[in-house]
Design an enzyme around this catalytic site. Sequence first.
Site, PDB file in Angstrom:
ATOM      1  N   LYS A 242       0.931  -1.297   0.070  1.00  0.00           N
ATOM      2  CA  LYS A 242       0.129   0.017   0.152  1.00  0.00           C
ATOM      3  C   LYS A 242       0.826   1.469  -0.061  1.00  0.00           C
ATOM      4  O   LYS A 242       0.393   2.410  -0.419  1.00  0.00           O
ATOM      5  CB  LYS A 242      -0.948   0.039   1.306  1.00  0.00           C
ATOM      6  CG  LYS A 242      -1.936  -1.294   1.225  1.00  0.00           C
ATOM      7  CD  LYS A 242      -3.078  -1.038   0.935  1.00  0.00           C
ATOM      8  CE  LYS A 242      -4.098  -2.188   0.963  1.00  0.00           C
ATOM      9  NZ  LYS A 242      -3.630  -3.495   0.879  1.00  0.00           N
TER      10      LYS A 242
HETATM   11  C1  LIG Z   1      -4.307  -4.489   0.595  1.00  0.00           C
HETATM   12  C2  LIG Z   1      -3.322  -5.751   0.450  1.00  0.00           C
HETATM   13  C3  LIG Z   1      -3.567  -6.858  -0.623  1.00  0.00           C
HETATM   14  C4  LIG Z   1      -5.025  -6.803  -1.355  1.00  0.00           C
HETATM   15  O1  LIG Z   1      -4.766  -5.956  -2.434  1.00  0.00           O
HETATM   16  P1  LIG Z   1      -6.121  -5.370  -3.387  1.00  0.00           P
HETATM   17  O2  LIG Z   1      -5.518  -4.361  -4.161  1.00  0.00           O
HETATM   18  O3  LIG Z   1      -7.162  -5.017  -2.276  1.00  0.00           O
HETATM   19  O4  LIG Z   1      -6.608  -6.490  -4.163  1.00  0.00           O
HETATM   20  C5  LIG Z   1      -2.947  -7.909  -0.552  1.00  0.00           C
HETATM   21  N1  LIG Z   1      -1.514  -8.119   0.239  1.00  0.00           N
HETATM   22  C6  LIG Z   1      -1.369  -6.911   1.257  1.00  0.00           C
HETATM   23  C7  LIG Z   1      -0.255  -7.308   1.905  1.00  0.00           C
HETATM   24  C8  LIG Z   1      -2.206  -6.116   1.305  1.00  0.00           C
HETATM   25  O5  LIG Z   1      -2.002  -5.073   2.408  1.00  0.00           O
END
Ligand SMILES: *Cc1c(COP(=O)(O)O)cnc(C)c1O
Length: 462
Positions: A112
């Site tokens: 993120k």
């Molecule tokens: C948010 C997140 C995901 C999922 O990503 P999306 O864009 O919501 O599909 C996968 N792995 C981690 C560690 C995340 O923080």
Amino acid sequence: MRYVSTRGQAPHVGFIDAVLGGLAPDGGLYVPQTWPQISPAEIAGFATKSYAEVAARVIGAFAGDEIAEADLLEMCREAYGTFTHTAVVPLTQLEPGVFLAELFHGPSLAFKDVAMQILARLYDHILGREGRVQTILCATSGDTGGAAVEAFRGARNVKVVALFPEGRISEVQRRFMTTAAEANVACVAVKGSFDDCQAIVKQAFQDKALRQAVDLSGVNSINFARIAAQAVYYFTTAAALGAPGRQVSFAVPSGNFGDAFAGYVAHRMGLPIATILVATNANDILARTFETGRYARGKVHPTMSPAMDIQSASNFERLYFEGVEREATETARAFTAFADSGAIDVPPKAFAAMRALFRGAAVSEADTARTIVSTFNETGQLVDPHTAVALSALRRAPLEGPVIVMSTAHAAKFPETVAKASGVTPALPRGALDLASRPERFDRLPAEADTIKAYVRAFAEG
Ligand SMILES: *Cc1c(COP(=O)(O)O)cnc(C)c1O
């Protein structure tokens, strides 16, 4: 570049309004009116450019003339300068033909950060230009809050309030939020569940007076700037492996479908991709959709990959809109029906179009744990549970190689789970070694909307 709503009933807006606006007023999601193109020669050239330069090029294609090129490049340099690896998203080889794209070298050790770091700088830049101060309110079950706090701490034109369920997130996750010393950040431990936190955020957004008084904004993954920022690493990693001369595939651990949809965006911009494998845990709405054509909500199961414990994937609406050849009326009908009944069928033609690029696979908890162990035994690499979901899915559904697996979190973000599966406790990276000894600062509040709304108002106005 103009942005249109997937539901067709909202005025077209520019990049800045699409970013600051979040959801379109008709309930749809913003998408660019046309997909900007990047030529094969330019994609090949990405292999030797810095990550910040590629980011400025790709995000700039969506910003158009609303952000000056030089300003955007400067923001990208700052954003990606916070990463501890000079490649920003380095590739590691795991086995013949399989590579990990390490998306976890940012300040909160999760993918993120990649989008949030640039989003925070875009917000601060745009708001500063307009002489505006916004308050970002978010509820977090783990990673989003930490990434948002790390990105927005010290921003001049943004204040952040992060709500988390007291005692229900890991200590590492909590500390990435609560150890920010900057005065523009407030963290609140809510005596309740994540759902309580989310319901309170929703109520705050529905309170028009509050929304205007504190210029409330959100940073969840429906924000198109996040998608644009995530398309960047599809280009850089594929170019490193020989794109566009060589076609690659991706395996993506998925929840809200922001990450995998960014791969679709890169593809539409000209990046050749053979397949995108959408990997889920037991919360398998996406995996089922890409295998059966029926998009149907299930019950939410808590798993060891909590960032993917989601049973409706907001960004799927964007892919549906493309699948039905941008028929906004049909998209509005489908997603209104989904909100009511929790299930819709993807029309056959749209499903065929989706299957040209996407596959889905769901992975059990036992297979996730086994993959953490086998990957460690075979390669010496400790992967986090989200990455393990994608690796495990790939073992079941092998793809045309080379394959890039999105490694979305550092193993040390989930030390208990990884240690339980592998017997090895992952160490925090250098920059975060003192995390456990940094002073924490947060308030505790009951799960009452009025109390929290008053808190947000006092914080924003203080
Ligand atoms: C948010 C997140 C995901 C999922 O990503 P999306 O864009 O919501 O599909 C996968 N792995 C981690 C560690 C995340 O923080």
